[in-house]
Design a protein around this motif. Structure first.
Motif, mmCIF file in Angstrom:
data_model
loop_
_atom_site.group_PDB
_atom_site.id
_atom_site.type_symbol
_atom_site.label_atom_id
_atom_site.label_comp_id
_atom_site.label_asym_id
_atom_site.label_seq_id
_atom_site.Cartn_x
_atom_site.Cartn_y
_atom_site.Cartn_z
ATOM 1 N N LEU A 1 0.828 -1.208 0.000
ATOM 2 C CA LEU A 1 0.000 0.000 0.000
ATOM 3 C C LEU A 1 0.862 1.257 0.000
ATOM 4 N N SER A 2 2.169 1.077 -0.134
ATOM 5 C CA SER A 2 3.181 2.146 -0.125
ATOM 6 C C SER A 2 2.932 3.153 0.990
ATOM 7 N N ARG A 3 3.007 2.625 2.216
ATOM 8 C CA ARG A 3 2.796 3.471 3.379
ATOM 9 C C ARG A 3 3.489 2.896 4.608
ATOM 10 N N LYS A 4 3.592 3.758 5.625
ATOM 11 C CA LYS A 4 4.031 3.331 6.950
ATOM 12 C C LYS A 4 2.795 3.402 7.833
ATOM 13 N N GLN A 5 2.607 2.419 8.689
ATOM 14 C CA GLN A 5 1.431 2.434 9.560
ATOM 15 C C GLN A 5 1.845 2.071 10.976
ATOM 16 N N MET A 6 1.145 2.660 11.947
ATOM 17 C CA MET A 6 1.515 2.459 13.343
ATOM 18 C C MET A 6 0.364 2.830 14.265
ATOM 19 N N ILE A 7 0.471 2.366 15.501
ATOM 20 C CA ILE A 7 -0.455 2.782 16.548
ATOM 21 C C ILE A 7 0.222 3.911 17.309
ATOM 22 N N THR B 1 -5.281 6.868 22.341
ATOM 23 C CA THR B 1 -4.655 5.916 21.430
ATOM 24 C C THR B 1 -5.385 5.950 20.102
ATOM 25 N N GLY B 2 -4.630 5.944 19.020
ATOM 26 C CA GLY B 2 -5.230 5.953 17.687
ATOM 27 C C GLY B 2 -4.297 5.336 16.669
ATOM 28 N N PHE B 3 -4.627 5.520 15.409
ATOM 29 C CA PHE B 3 -3.898 4.898 14.318
ATOM 30 C C PHE B 3 -3.349 5.974 13.396
ATOM 31 N N CYS B 4 -2.149 5.765 12.888
ATOM 32 C CA CYS B 4 -1.512 6.717 11.976
ATOM 33 C C CYS B 4 -1.056 5.984 10.719
ATOM 34 N N VAL B 5 -1.259 6.635 9.583
ATOM 35 C CA VAL B 5 -0.815 6.110 8.298
ATOM 36 C C VAL B 5 -0.061 7.224 7.587
#
Length: 136
Positions: free
Chosen positions: A18-24, A70-74
């Motif tokens: 998905l050409s991304r970085k993802q994290m909590i 707490t959430g999600f980041c893309v």
């Protein structure tokens, strides 16, 4: 109390498909109700040397008692992949896409028209009804 905000990221994953970085993202914000997403977006983009336009935050929940969220980041690599993979409502919130105004009645008529057709033609009928609703 102070207005200092501490940001911690966990479960970081580089997603090449998905050409991304993802994290909590864990945000510790004592003395504040919550932190604005725009502020967090700037801080995270700085942490990961990315563009703020390509950083999306969603799903934030404040813990009981406050002080921690707490959430999600893309973070996408480029704008094309963000437009291709991200849901439309998040693009509208970010300001990348425009929201299409449709009347409530047109949406309901399209839904009911799609329900009347059975079998394999149902998806085609739903598609045609949706296009008719957009044209109204």
């Amino acid at each position: 109390m102070s207005d200092a905000v501490i940001i911690k990221t966990r479960k970081f994953k580089r997603n090449p498909l998905l050409s991304r970085k993802q994290m909590i993202v864990d945000v510790i914000h004592p003395g504040r109700a919550n932190v604005a997403k725009s502020e967090l977006c700037d801080l995270l983009a700085g942490m990961y040397k990315a563009d703020t336009k390509l950083t999306l935050l969603f799903g934030f929940r404040t813990k009981f008692g406050g002080g921690k969220s707490t959430g999600f980041c893309v973070i996408y690599d480029n704008e094309e992949s963000m437009i291709k993979f991200e849901p439309k409502h998040r693009l509208v919130t970010k300001g990348v896409a425009e929201k299409k105004e449709k009347s409530r009645k047109a949406i309901k008529e399209a839904k009911n028209k799609g329900k009347k057709v059975r079998g394999t033609g149902a998806s085609i009928a739903k598609h045609k009804a949706k296009r008719a609703a957009l044209q109204e």
